[in-house]
Design a protein around this motif. Structure first.
Motif, short mmCIF file in Angstrom:
data_model
loop_
_atom_site.label_atom_id
_atom_site.label_comp_id
_atom_site.label_asym_id
_atom_site.label_seq_id
_atom_site.Cartn_x
_atom_site.Cartn_y
_atom_site.Cartn_z
N VAL A 166 0.83 -1.20 0.00
CA VAL A 166 0.00 0.00 0.00
C VAL A 166 0.87 1.25 0.00
CG1 VAL A 166 -1.64 1.36 1.37
CG2 VAL A 166 -1.99 -1.11 1.08
N LEU A 167 1.93 1.27 0.82
CA LEU A 167 2.81 2.44 0.89
C LEU A 167 3.53 2.67 -0.43
CD1 LEU A 167 4.15 4.74 2.39
CD2 LEU A 167 5.75 3.09 3.40
N GLU A 168 3.97 1.60 -1.08
CA GLU A 168 4.63 1.74 -2.38
C GLU A 168 3.70 2.39 -3.40
OE1 GLU A 168 6.25 -2.04 -3.53
OE2 GLU A 168 7.20 -2.30 -1.57
N LEU A 169 2.43 2.02 -3.39
CA LEU A 169 1.47 2.63 -4.31
C LEU A 169 1.17 4.07 -3.91
CD1 LEU A 169 -0.96 -0.36 -4.92
CD2 LEU A 169 0.71 0.60 -6.51
N MET A 170 1.16 4.37 -2.61
CA MET A 170 1.02 5.75 -2.16
C MET A 170 2.15 6.59 -2.72
SD MET A 170 -0.06 5.18 1.85
CE MET A 170 0.45 6.84 2.33
N ALA A 171 3.37 6.04 -2.70
CA ALA A 171 4.54 6.76 -3.20
C ALA A 171 4.42 7.04 -4.70
CB ALA A 171 5.81 5.97 -2.93
N GLN A 172 3.72 6.17 -5.41
CA GLN A 172 3.54 6.36 -6.84
C GLN A 172 2.37 7.27 -7.17
OE1 GLN A 172 3.59 2.49 -8.87
NE2 GLN A 172 4.88 1.71 -7.22
N GLY A 173 1.73 7.82 -6.14
CA GLY A 173 0.69 8.80 -6.36
C GLY A 173 -0.72 8.27 -6.40
N TYR A 174 -0.92 6.99 -6.08
CA TYR A 174 -2.26 6.43 -6.11
C TYR A 174 -3.10 6.96 -4.95
CZ TYR A 174 -1.09 2.92 -9.67
OH TYR A 174 -0.73 2.29 -10.83
N SER A 175 -4.36 7.25 -5.22
CA SER A 175 -5.32 7.58 -4.17
C SER A 175 -5.74 6.29 -3.48
CB SER A 175 -6.55 8.26 -4.78
OG SER A 175 -7.24 7.34 -5.64
N ASN A 176 -6.49 6.41 -2.39
CA ASN A 176 -6.98 5.20 -1.72
C ASN A 176 -7.83 4.37 -2.67
OD1 ASN A 176 -5.69 6.05 0.56
ND2 ASN A 176 -7.53 6.53 1.73
N GLY A 177 -8.64 5.04 -3.48
CA GLY A 177 -9.47 4.32 -4.43
C GLY A 177 -8.64 3.58 -5.47
N GLY A 178 -7.55 4.24 -5.94
CA GLY A 178 -6.68 3.61 -6.91
C GLY A 178 -5.94 2.42 -6.33
N ILE A 179 -5.53 2.54 -5.07
CA ILE A 179 -4.86 1.43 -4.39
C ILE A 179 -5.81 0.25 -4.25
CG2 ILE A 179 -3.83 0.67 -2.20
CD1 ILE A 179 -2.85 3.58 -1.84
N ALA A 180 -7.05 0.54 -3.88
CA ALA A 180 -8.05 -0.53 -3.73
C ALA A 180 -8.24 -1.28 -5.04
CB ALA A 180 -9.37 0.07 -3.25
N GLN A 181 -8.32 -0.53 -6.13
CA GLN A 181 -8.52 -1.16 -7.44
C GLN A 181 -7.31 -1.98 -7.85
OE1 GLN A 181 -9.27 1.62 -10.61
NE2 GLN A 181 -10.09 0.06 -11.96
N THR A 182 -6.11 -1.45 -7.60
CA THR A 182 -4.88 -2.13 -8.01
C THR A 182 -4.65 -3.41 -7.22
OG1 THR A 182 -3.88 -0.02 -8.63
CG2 THR A 182 -2.38 -1.87 -8.28
N LEU A 183 -4.92 -3.37 -5.91
CA LEU A 183 -4.66 -4.53 -5.05
C LEU A 183 -5.90 -5.40 -4.85
CD1 LEU A 183 -2.41 -2.88 -2.29
CD2 LEU A 183 -1.69 -4.15 -4.33
N PHE A 184 -6.99 -5.04 -5.52
CA PHE A 184 -8.24 -5.81 -5.41
C PHE A 184 -8.71 -5.89 -3.96
CE2 PHE A 184 -5.87 -7.45 -9.09
CZ PHE A 184 -6.78 -7.18 -10.10
#
Length: 223
Positions: A166-184
């Protein structure tokens, strides 16, 4: 930063001494619904543009004339000293953690991407949108280098494997919604992970964007 409505596209300036690259970046951004209002070849020209044109963000190379060293980062630091909060996305040929640290150290609304991301339209457009909204972005390749360098006594060792993802995706600029979609994952699950990350990294209460930037700085190895 310019007040913007849903009807008005983001207004962006590009600074890079390579004309063809500027044109490529402009084409990608315009294809993503972003308005490119200025295209210049040096950091000094960009700074002059900021005095004349209302912008939401700027995309600039790190190495530009006259020395081809760190003109882009110097320009970022000056822009922040002057009190401007526009989004700034720095581009580089190289995945250099030290550059990323300086960029993220400037605070919210900043990002560091490799120039090769210009060939990934969605990545570049999303990065500009993220910094324009006050978020942070670090290139995935830089994130990967830093994760591999993490020491056992690093505060990141407190995180679970899922929280690290989750932190790695935060670093790449993902919102919480984007993280949820990426990690299912469900959105509430991601929100729980983010709260846990901020608590485990001992990040005291502050505006959400600021805490996320501090978390990214921890990932980069500096608080």
């Amino acid at each position: 930063m310019v007040e913007r409505t849903e009807e008005r596209p983001l207004r962006v300036a590009i600074a890079d001494d390579a004309l063809l690259l500027r044109e490529g970046i402009a084409k990608v951004l315009e294809g993503g619904g972003i308005e490119v209002v200025a295209s210049v070849g040096t950091a000094d020209e960009l700074l002059a543009t900021l005095d004349e044109v209302e912008l939401d963000a700027a995309v600039l190379d790190i190495r530009m004339p006259p020395t081809h060293r760190d003109e882009g980062i110097v320009a970022l630091e000056r822009i922040r000293r002057d009190g401007s909060e526009i989004g700034i996305l720095l581009l580089s040929m190289y995945a250099t953690p030290e550059y990323a640290l300086r960029v993220m150290g400037a605070g919210s609304g900043t990002g560091y991407l490799l120039k090769e991301r210009v060939s990934e339209p969605q990545t570049l457009v999303r990065a500009v949108q993220t910094v324009a909204s006050g978020g942070s972005v670090v290139d995935p390749e830089v994130v990967e280098q830093l994760v591999q360098r993490t020491r056992a006594d690093d505060p990141l060792a407190r995180l679970t494997e899922r929280e690290r993802s989750v932190l790695e995706l935060m670093a790449q600029g993902y919102s919480n919604g984007g993280i949820a979609q990426t990690l299912f994952l469900g959105l509430k699950t991601v929100e729980t992970h983010v709260r846990s990350i901020l608590q485990k990294l001992d990040l005291e209460e502050s505006p959400e964007h600021h805490r996320r930037v501090l978390a990214v700085l921890t990932l980069l190895g500096q608080r």
